[in-house]
Design an enzyme around this catalytic site. Structure first.
Site, short mmCIF file in Angstrom:
data_model
loop_
_atom_site.label_atom_id
_atom_site.label_comp_id
_atom_site.label_asym_id
_atom_site.label_seq_id
_atom_site.Cartn_x
_atom_site.Cartn_y
_atom_site.Cartn_z
N GLY A 92 -6.20 11.95 -30.33
CA GLY A 92 -7.24 10.95 -30.07
C GLY A 92 -8.57 11.59 -29.74
O GLY A 92 -8.88 12.71 -30.18
N PRO B 209 -3.22 3.80 -20.79
CA PRO B 209 -3.99 2.57 -20.53
C PRO B 209 -3.54 1.87 -19.25
O PRO B 209 -2.52 2.24 -18.66
CB PRO B 209 -3.69 1.71 -21.76
CG PRO B 209 -2.35 2.17 -22.22
CD PRO B 209 -2.26 3.62 -21.89
N GLU C 225 -9.07 16.54 -18.47
CA GLU C 225 -10.21 16.78 -19.35
C GLU C 225 -11.43 16.05 -18.82
O GLU C 225 -11.36 14.88 -18.50
CB GLU C 225 -9.86 16.29 -20.77
CG GLU C 225 -10.92 16.60 -21.78
CD GLU C 225 -11.40 18.05 -21.69
OE1 GLU C 225 -10.60 18.96 -21.92
OE2 GLU C 225 -12.58 18.26 -21.36
N LEU D 20 -14.47 16.05 -20.55
CA LEU D 20 -15.46 15.80 -21.60
C LEU D 20 -15.92 14.35 -21.57
O LEU D 20 -15.18 13.46 -21.12
CB LEU D 20 -14.91 16.14 -22.99
CG LEU D 20 -13.78 15.29 -23.60
CD1 LEU D 20 -14.29 13.98 -24.18
CD2 LEU D 20 -13.07 16.07 -24.66
N CYS E 88 -12.28 4.95 -19.97
CA CYS E 88 -11.80 5.67 -18.78
C CYS E 88 -12.23 5.10 -17.44
O CYS E 88 -11.38 4.93 -16.56
CB CYS E 88 -12.24 7.12 -18.87
SG CYS E 88 -11.45 7.98 -20.23
N PHE E 89 -13.52 4.86 -17.24
CA PHE E 89 -13.98 4.55 -15.89
C PHE E 89 -13.19 3.40 -15.26
O PHE E 89 -12.65 3.52 -14.17
CB PHE E 89 -15.48 4.21 -15.89
CG PHE E 89 -16.39 5.41 -15.95
CD1 PHE E 89 -15.88 6.69 -15.95
CD2 PHE E 89 -17.76 5.25 -16.01
CE1 PHE E 89 -16.71 7.80 -16.01
CE2 PHE E 89 -18.60 6.35 -16.06
CZ PHE E 89 -18.07 7.61 -16.06
P1 NAI Z 1 -6.58 7.87 -27.72
O1 NAI Z 1 -6.02 6.51 -27.64
O2 NAI Z 1 -7.83 8.11 -28.50
O3 NAI Z 1 -5.49 8.89 -28.29
C1 NAI Z 1 -4.19 8.94 -27.87
C2 NAI Z 1 -3.31 9.24 -29.06
O4 NAI Z 1 -1.98 9.51 -28.60
C3 NAI Z 1 -3.19 8.09 -30.06
O5 NAI Z 1 -3.62 8.53 -31.34
C4 NAI Z 1 -1.71 7.74 -30.05
O6 NAI Z 1 -1.21 7.35 -31.32
C5 NAI Z 1 -1.09 9.04 -29.59
N1 NAI Z 1 0.23 8.90 -29.00
C6 NAI Z 1 0.63 8.07 -28.00
N2 NAI Z 1 1.92 8.27 -27.71
C7 NAI Z 1 2.36 9.25 -28.53
C8 NAI Z 1 3.60 9.90 -28.71
N3 NAI Z 1 4.64 9.60 -27.93
N4 NAI Z 1 3.70 10.85 -29.66
C9 NAI Z 1 2.64 11.17 -30.43
N5 NAI Z 1 1.45 10.60 -30.31
C10 NAI Z 1 1.29 9.65 -29.36
O7 NAI Z 1 -6.79 8.35 -26.21
P2 NAI Z 1 -7.88 9.36 -25.65
O8 NAI Z 1 -9.18 8.66 -25.48
O9 NAI Z 1 -7.82 10.63 -26.43
O10 NAI Z 1 -7.33 9.62 -24.19
C11 NAI Z 1 -6.17 10.41 -23.97
C12 NAI Z 1 -6.06 10.69 -22.49
O11 NAI Z 1 -7.18 11.48 -22.08
C13 NAI Z 1 -6.08 9.46 -21.61
O12 NAI Z 1 -5.23 9.67 -20.51
C14 NAI Z 1 -7.52 9.38 -21.13
O13 NAI Z 1 -7.63 8.74 -19.90
C15 NAI Z 1 -7.89 10.84 -21.01
N6 NAI Z 1 -9.30 11.13 -21.16
C16 NAI Z 1 -10.05 10.48 -22.10
C17 NAI Z 1 -11.39 10.78 -22.25
C18 NAI Z 1 -12.21 10.06 -23.26
O14 NAI Z 1 -13.44 10.21 -23.21
N7 NAI Z 1 -11.65 9.32 -24.19
C19 NAI Z 1 -12.04 11.80 -21.42
C20 NAI Z 1 -11.15 12.46 -20.52
C21 NAI Z 1 -9.84 12.11 -20.38
#
Ligand code: NAI
Length: 479
Positions: free
Chosen positions: A12, A91, A160, A162, A275-276
């Site tokens: 993601g 989420p 992370e 970022l 996130c927030f």
């Molecule tokens: P996202 O929703 O963009 O990506 C998550 C990915 O994980 C999805 O593509 C999903 O299909 C995959 N996934 C879920 N369960 C899976 C499994 N069992 N096996 C394989 N793939 C699986 O989420 P994002 O934004 O990358 O966030 C990820 C984490 O990082 C969250 O905990 C978020 O809070 C944290 N985070 C996010 C930031 C942001 O700016 N988006 C910044 C810092 C932390």
């Protein structure tokens, strides 16, 4: 032993950019990013990546199929890797215990179970996802309960920091990298191995190590404090509008105090992003579970203030347009939750659009990076409307700002895209219905210039001089 193979579960907004940068900076490490979504992996392997981030295309192009791989073969990547990042989404729970507040750890749990099923050798498992404090314990419980002879695990927390829109820059020049682990010799050895990966481009003094629980809590704390600053300045924007103070001037004066600093002091329509809100709700829930109701209430207020700000801005639009927007055409410029991303999760634009649609407006929407399908998905979501067909009829999505604003009564700026500052507003004004309104929810435009062109301008945190139109229509149009 230095790490030579990394697997990242979750391709993601975090997993993709983070691993692309690791692959760039550590050409000797084979980095495989896996996801259960075939569509997402196909996009990572195509010329149109699934997410927009400045600089990301270039990094991916440099390393893809050299030492950076995107795959749906989760089992093979787990089996091969010495170090596994869990970077799946966390989420807010939508049902059951903690509904609406607690983080839903089902994806983290499922990733941990896959690792337990597949691994036949030692693994360092790294929580990259943002998780509640002590989530590492739950991961360890799953892994240890499925113990296989000859396989041992170390769990690290490596949250992370970022920000979307500047992810590559943030990863390349991180203020700090935080790694938490067990205080045992094995835990410290695992921390050292991950430190060595980052040390390829992050100075050692910027890599800080803590115990696991401090690391997990630090991520929630960082997001809570960042959002708190936005809610603080937004709360003051309401005071400014009521008194004649200007929130930009107040923010500047306050931010020049070196103890406070200027960042995250920009008043706006409200914060968004994935996130927030979710991380603060998670913190609130944790505090409630720890029987700390005063602390929970304190942080809840940051969210409540954000809701208030979004509602206040939407109400201002309606009130200014003579208290009715029924069948009026309103253009929304910007739909992403901030500039330089195509991400719309929790975007304030959704809140504004919903309020205007509920009041019967017709929306003309333009965003430089958000796909039409995503806007339709967001605005026909059950949380936005019970009548998706009705909504579809009332929104039109455009490919540029000029066609989006043509023949509309008002423009609402929801995202601070740089290109909006460069628009030819004389041309836009000529093509709009009169009186022509601009509601600058991001405080990015030159309001004096717009007023000289003829626009009636409303913004946040500044009491505007009453225009001749509002005088004619009486006090209901005053802000
Ligand atoms: P996202 O929703 O963009 O990506 C998550 C990915 O994980 C999805 O593509 C999903 O299909 C995959 N996934 C879920 N369960 C899976 C499994 N069992 N096996 C394989 N793939 C699986 O989420 P994002 O934004 O990358 O966030 C990820 C984490 O990082 C969250 O905990 C978020 O809070 C944290 N985070 C996010 C930031 C942001 O700016 N988006 C910044 C810092 C932390």
């Amino acid at each position: 032993m230095p790490i030579t193979k990394i697997c990242c579960i979750g391709a993601g907004y975090v997993g993709g950019p983070t691993c692309s940068v690791i692959a760039l900076k550590c050409p000797h490490i084979r980095v495989t990013v896996v996801d259960k979504s075939y569509e997402r992996i196909a996009q990572w392997n195509s010329s149109k990546l699934p997410i927009y981030e400045p600089g990301l295309d270039d990094v991916v192009q440099q390393r893809r199929n050299k030492n950076l791989f995107f795959s749906t073969d989760i089992a093979q990547a787990i089996e091969e890797a010495e170090l596994i990042f869990i970077s799946v989404n966390t989420p807010t729970k939508t049902f059951g215990n903690g509904k609406g507040r607690a983080a839903d750890l089902k994806y983290v749990e499922s990733a941990a179970r896959m690792i337990a099923d597949i691994a036949t050798g030692d693994k360092i498992v790294v929580e990259k996802s943002t998780v509640p404090v002590r989530a590492a314990e739950s991961i360890m419980n799953i892994l240890r309960a499925n113990h296989k002879p000859g396989v041992s695990y170390q769990i690290l927390s490596n949250p992370e920091f970022l920000a979307e829109g500047t992810a590559i820059e943030d990863l390349l020049n991180a203020d700090r990298v935080l790694i938490g682990g067990e205080e045992s010799p094995e835990g410290q050895a695992a921390i050292e191995q991950l430190c060595q990966v980052y040390e390829h481009w992050i100075p050692r003094k910027n890599i800080i190590t803590t115990n696991t629980w401090s690391s997990e809590l630090s991520k929630l704390a960082a997001n809570a404090i960042l959002a708190q600053r936005i809610s603080s300045i937004n709360s003051l924007s309401a005071v400014c509008e009521a008194t004649g103070a200007d929130v930009s001037e107040v923010a500047r004066a306050v931010g020049l105090d070196s103890r406070i600093g200027p960042k995250f002091m920009q008043a706006s329509v409200g914060f968004g992003g994935s996130c927030f809100q979710k991380d603060i709700l998670n913190l609130v829930y944790i505090c409630e579970c720890l029987n700390l109701p005063e602390v929970a209430a304190y942080w809840q207020q940051v969210i409540d203030m954000n809701e208030y700000q979004k509602s206040r801005f939407s109400a201002k639009v309606i009130e200014s347009l003579f208290n009715t927007v029924t069948d009026k055409k309103i253009s929304l410029l910007g739909f992403a939750f901030k500039k330089n991303t195509g991400d719309t999760r929790e975007s304030p634009a959704i809140h504004v659009a919903k309020t205007l649609l509920d009041e019967g407006a017709k929306l003309h929407i333009y965003d430089p990076k958000v796909e039409e399908s995503q806007i339709l998905l967001d605005l026909t979501h059950p949380s936005v409307t019970a009548e998706p067909e009705h909504v579809r009829e009332r929104i039109s999505i455009y490919k540029d700002a000029y066609s989006a604003t043509k023949n509309t009564h008002a423009i609402v700026i929801c995202t601070e895209w740089d290109e909006f500052m460069e628009l030819d507003f004389k041309r836009i004004y000529a093509d709009m219905m009169k009186p022509a309104y601009i509601f600058d929810g991001r405080k990015i435009l030159d309001h004096d210039k717009l007023q000289k062109i003829g626009f009636i301008v409303q913004t946040i945190g500044k009491k505007l001089i009453r225009s001749s139109i509002s005088r004619v229509w009486g006090s209901q149009t005053q802000m």
